[in-house]
Write an enzyme that holds these catalytic residues in place. Sequence first.
Site, PDB file in Angstrom:
ATOM      1  N   LYS A 167       0.380   3.412  12.305  1.00  0.00           N
ATOM      2  CA  LYS A 167       0.617   3.156  13.733  1.00  0.00           C
ATOM      3  C   LYS A 167      -0.124   4.163  14.595  1.00  0.00           C
ATOM      4  O   LYS A 167      -0.706   3.802  15.625  1.00  0.00           O
ATOM      5  CB  LYS A 167       2.114   3.193  14.049  1.00  0.00           C
ATOM      6  CG  LYS A 167       2.823   1.941  13.546  1.00  0.00           C
ATOM      7  CD  LYS A 167       4.261   1.871  13.997  1.00  0.00           C
ATOM      8  CE  LYS A 167       4.934   0.641  13.381  1.00  0.00           C
ATOM      9  NZ  LYS A 167       6.390   0.715  13.436  1.00  0.00           N
ATOM     10  N   LYS A 206       1.484  -8.138   4.460  1.00  0.00           N
ATOM     11  CA  LYS A 206       2.879  -8.562   4.649  1.00  0.00           C
ATOM     12  C   LYS A 206       3.015  -9.334   5.955  1.00  0.00           C
ATOM     13  O   LYS A 206       2.290  -9.076   6.922  1.00  0.00           O
ATOM     14  CB  LYS A 206       3.821  -7.361   4.622  1.00  0.00           C
ATOM     15  CG  LYS A 206       3.842  -6.550   5.889  1.00  0.00           C
ATOM     16  CD  LYS A 206       5.009  -5.574   5.966  1.00  0.00           C
ATOM     17  CE  LYS A 206       4.874  -4.844   7.310  1.00  0.00           C
ATOM     18  NZ  LYS A 206       5.684  -3.696   7.505  1.00  0.00           N
ATOM     19  N   LYS A 256       5.511  -9.034  12.652  1.00  0.00           N
ATOM     20  CA  LYS A 256       5.434  -9.460  14.047  1.00  0.00           C
ATOM     21  C   LYS A 256       4.150  -8.959  14.694  1.00  0.00           C
ATOM     22  O   LYS A 256       3.713  -9.491  15.701  1.00  0.00           O
ATOM     23  CB  LYS A 256       6.616  -8.896  14.861  1.00  0.00           C
ATOM     24  CG  LYS A 256       7.915  -8.817  14.092  1.00  0.00           C
ATOM     25  CD  LYS A 256       9.051  -8.177  14.884  1.00  0.00           C
ATOM     26  CE  LYS A 256       9.806  -7.148  14.051  1.00  0.00           C
ATOM     27  NZ  LYS A 256      11.242  -7.081  14.224  1.00  0.00           N
TER      28      LYS A 256
HETATM   29  P1  TYM Z   1      12.087  -3.812  10.738  1.00  0.00           P
HETATM   30  O1  TYM Z   1      12.791  -4.130  12.010  1.00  0.00           O
HETATM   31  O2  TYM Z   1      10.610  -3.649  10.772  1.00  0.00           O
HETATM   32  O3  TYM Z   1      12.403  -4.904   9.645  1.00  0.00           O
HETATM   33  C1  TYM Z   1      13.723  -5.309   9.355  1.00  0.00           C
HETATM   34  C2  TYM Z   1      13.890  -5.573   7.873  1.00  0.00           C
HETATM   35  O4  TYM Z   1      13.011  -6.620   7.450  1.00  0.00           O
HETATM   36  C3  TYM Z   1      12.266  -6.205   6.308  1.00  0.00           C
HETATM   37  N1  TYM Z   1      10.954  -6.854   6.351  1.00  0.00           N
HETATM   38  C4  TYM Z   1      10.427  -7.563   5.340  1.00  0.00           C
HETATM   39  N2  TYM Z   1      10.881  -7.864   4.119  1.00  0.00           N
HETATM   40  C5  TYM Z   1      10.109  -8.632   3.329  1.00  0.00           C
HETATM   41  N3  TYM Z   1       8.906  -9.110   3.713  1.00  0.00           N
HETATM   42  C6  TYM Z   1       8.393  -8.832   4.926  1.00  0.00           C
HETATM   43  N4  TYM Z   1       7.214  -9.313   5.287  1.00  0.00           N
HETATM   44  C7  TYM Z   1       9.166  -8.028   5.802  1.00  0.00           C
HETATM   45  N5  TYM Z   1       8.971  -7.580   7.067  1.00  0.00           N
HETATM   46  C8  TYM Z   1      10.076  -6.861   7.376  1.00  0.00           C
HETATM   47  C9  TYM Z   1      12.181  -4.702   6.459  1.00  0.00           C
HETATM   48  O5  TYM Z   1      11.904  -4.073   5.230  1.00  0.00           O
HETATM   49  C10 TYM Z   1      13.549  -4.367   6.989  1.00  0.00           C
HETATM   50  O6  TYM Z   1      14.493  -4.279   5.951  1.00  0.00           O
HETATM   51  N6  TYM Z   1      12.899   1.054  10.122  1.00  0.00           N
HETATM   52  C11 TYM Z   1      13.513  -0.244   9.977  1.00  0.00           C
HETATM   53  C12 TYM Z   1      14.796  -0.429  10.764  1.00  0.00           C
HETATM   54  C13 TYM Z   1      15.842   0.600  10.507  1.00  0.00           C
HETATM   55  C14 TYM Z   1      16.667   0.693   9.340  1.00  0.00           C
HETATM   56  C15 TYM Z   1      17.518   1.801   9.571  1.00  0.00           C
HETATM   57  C16 TYM Z   1      16.745  -0.033   8.173  1.00  0.00           C
HETATM   58  C17 TYM Z   1      16.216   1.600  11.341  1.00  0.00           C
HETATM   59  N7  TYM Z   1      17.230   2.335  10.799  1.00  0.00           N
HETATM   60  C18 TYM Z   1      18.470   2.206   8.607  1.00  0.00           C
HETATM   61  C19 TYM Z   1      17.704   0.360   7.222  1.00  0.00           C
HETATM   62  C20 TYM Z   1      18.531   1.467   7.446  1.00  0.00           C
HETATM   63  C21 TYM Z   1      12.523  -1.286  10.475  1.00  0.00           C
HETATM   64  O7  TYM Z   1      11.679  -1.020  11.282  1.00  0.00           O
HETATM   65  O8  TYM Z   1      12.759  -2.528  10.051  1.00  0.00           O
END
Ligand code: TYM
Length: 333
Positions: free
Chosen positions: A112, A196, A199
């Site tokens: 990023k 992957k 968004k």
């Molecule tokens: P975020 O908002 O980017 O994504 C949410 C969840 O979706 C999963 N994910 C995917 N899994 C499989 N294939 C994909 N293409 C794919 N894209 C997204 C992500 O792995 C995630 O589980 N940092 C985290 C949010 C967060 C969090 C936490 C998660 C903040 N605090 C504490 C767990 C525990 C994030 O940006 O997820």
Amino acid sequence: QQRIFSGMQPTSDSLQLGNYLGALTHWVALQEEHDALYCVVDLHALTVNPDPAVLRERTRRTAAQYLAAGVDPSRSTLFVQSHVPEHAELAWVLSCHTGFGEAGRMTQFKDKSARHGSEGTTVGLFTYPVLMAADILLYDTNLVPVGEDQRQHLELSRDLAQRLNARFGKDTVVVPEVHIVKETAKIYDLQDPTAKMSKSAESPNGLIELLDDPKVVAKRIRSAVTDADREIRFDPQAKPGVSNLLTIFSALSGRSVASLEQDYEGKGYGDLKKDLAEVVVGFLTPFQARVHDYLADPASLDAVLADGAEKARTIAGVTLDRIYDRSGLLPRR
Ligand code: TYM
């Protein structure tokens, strides 16, 4: 009962299929046997400086999608991160235990910050995984269900937990385990099946958003990139596009990849895509209706979130007091 924590960022009007298959479906399954907390991580979304009105709207929409997917507020605690001030408070403490180089090695940060340049990269983006560790450690979390892209962040959370325990006593915090379901750990972009699904992809054509028009979704599936031969076979190395379609098909239909391979023997990619489009649309249509019902009644939605925040705070407060105390901060009383 084992404690579960997970969250998603409200950075888009709609979650995408990777969020749903990589995480949300597993949240729903896990809430049956575990004490689960599911959070809309709005503070994390601030790292990209969203428009305030848009962020507020997306926070509600994200919560509505958790509910529509089957997160049940009578079993799980569903809440918004900023409603529980302990997240930001613990993040500060943890940031004082995180090495500058250690945070700099996070690959998501490196990607990023390379994209935004040094002036466009906020300190919030840098400390993002520290806030995530705070989310997890605040609830004495045993298990964190996420997709593969969060693995490194989870490692940091574990390292921080172990560091706190080494410094302040072994029962200061629980060391969390990552819960990644191999089959759906990484859903790929339909146009670039080696990247992957995300968004922030360059072209929207590779993306399936849960609130997209089903007709558009069907078209995107029918135009998914595959390969030049004609065999419908699960082989992520040689056939990433077809394998991704099989993964999605299997996860949404409950049919095994092996049985799909068998059923499509001798058939063409067009058949597979047409049937998968039907399966996806069959899932999305009632899902979207449920989301719209939840959004049509924002007062009830806000009440669910308020209730969740209250429950979360009673747990978070105890953990934060313990860590503040062991850190040597003078008690308020
Ligand atoms: P975020 O908002 O980017 O994504 C949410 C969840 O979706 C999963 N994910 C995917 N899994 C499989 N294939 C994909 N293409 C794919 N894209 C997204 C992500 O792995 C995630 O589980 N940092 C985290 C949010 C967060 C969090 C936490 C998660 C903040 N605090 C504490 C767990 C525990 C994030 O940006 O997820």
